[in-house]
Design a protein around this motif. Structure first.
Motif, short mmCIF file in Angstrom:
data_model
loop_
_atom_site.label_atom_id
_atom_site.label_comp_id
_atom_site.label_asym_id
_atom_site.label_seq_id
_atom_site.Cartn_x
_atom_site.Cartn_y
_atom_site.Cartn_z
N CYS A 1 0.05 -17.75 20.28
CA CYS A 1 -0.72 -18.98 20.25
C CYS A 1 0.13 -20.13 19.74
N ARG A 2 -0.44 -21.32 19.79
CA ARG A 2 0.26 -22.50 19.31
C ARG A 2 -0.74 -23.49 18.74
N GLN A 3 -0.22 -24.39 17.90
CA GLN A 3 -0.99 -25.52 17.39
C GLN A 3 -0.15 -26.76 17.57
N ARG A 4 -0.77 -27.83 17.99
CA ARG A 4 -0.05 -29.08 18.21
C ARG A 4 0.41 -29.67 16.88
N LEU A 5 1.66 -30.13 16.83
CA LEU A 5 2.22 -30.77 15.65
C LEU A 5 1.78 -32.24 15.63
N LEU A 6 1.13 -32.65 14.54
CA LEU A 6 0.66 -34.02 14.42
C LEU A 6 1.59 -34.89 13.59
N PRO B 1 -5.97 -28.40 13.98
CA PRO B 1 -6.58 -27.11 13.63
C PRO B 1 -7.00 -26.26 14.83
N LYS B 2 -7.03 -26.84 16.01
CA LYS B 2 -7.40 -26.08 17.22
C LYS B 2 -6.22 -25.20 17.63
N VAL B 3 -6.49 -23.92 17.76
CA VAL B 3 -5.48 -22.94 18.15
C VAL B 3 -5.58 -22.70 19.65
N GLU B 4 -4.46 -22.92 20.35
CA GLU B 4 -4.41 -22.68 21.79
C GLU B 4 -3.72 -21.34 22.03
N ARG B 5 -4.38 -20.45 22.71
CA ARG B 5 -3.76 -19.16 23.03
C ARG B 5 -2.75 -19.34 24.16
N THR B 6 -1.69 -18.56 24.08
CA THR B 6 -0.63 -18.63 25.08
C THR B 6 -0.42 -17.26 25.71
N GLN B 7 0.35 -17.25 26.77
CA GLN B 7 0.78 -15.96 27.30
C GLN B 7 1.61 -15.29 26.21
#
Length: 145
Positions: free
Chosen positions: A68-73, A93-99
């Motif tokens: 997963c990843r989280q956007r750097l602000l 804080p939103k976690v985006e799942r990745t391959q």
């Protein structure tokens, strides 16, 4: 082009664990009357800050897989009480799942070029999100994900 960071997510066994930890910490800050934002503290301050906050993300390695990843602000350098330079990596804080992408253990963080970063899973396409985390882990260990 955006630049990313990659880091081990120590103490989490799954993306769900990470999401629960984030929610807990945000709730703690809300109750304490502190700014409600999520950050990760690290000792080394990235020198390529402008590239990182221009659309970059922090990719988390959980159980030897980027998951997963989280956007750097923002990246906020500071000096702690012991006089050691550190920084807060301020994250969405939103976690985006990745391959899933296998990664060996390493210390600290590393830069990750966008071309080398795993793609987001997207919405509803592969059915991976419906699988129990333990099953996803077992399939990844077998090289099937």
């Amino acid at each position: 082009m955006a630049l990313n960071l990659i880091k081990l997510c120590v103490g989490c066994d799954s993306v769900e664990d990470l999401e629960e930890w984030i929610a807990f910490r945000l709730d703690e800050r809300r109750r304490a009357g502190e700014p409600v934002e999520q950050w990760h503290t690290t000792r080394m301050v990235p020198s390529r800050t402008a590239e990182l906050v221009d659309g970059g993300s922090l990719y988390w390695v959980i159980k030897a897989q980027v998951q997963c990843r989280q956007r750097l602000l923002d990246i906020r350098p500071f000096v702690d009480a012991d006089g050691i330079g550190r920084c807060h990596l301020v994250l969405d804080p939103k976690v985006e799942r990745t391959q899933w992408q296998p990664r060996r253990a390493f210390q600290g963080w590393r830069y990750l070029k966008q071309a080398d970063a795993p793609a987001d899973l997207g919405r509803g396409g592969s059915g991976l999100m419906e699988m129990p985390p333990k099953l996803r882990q077992e399939l990844a260990e077998l090289g099937l994900l």
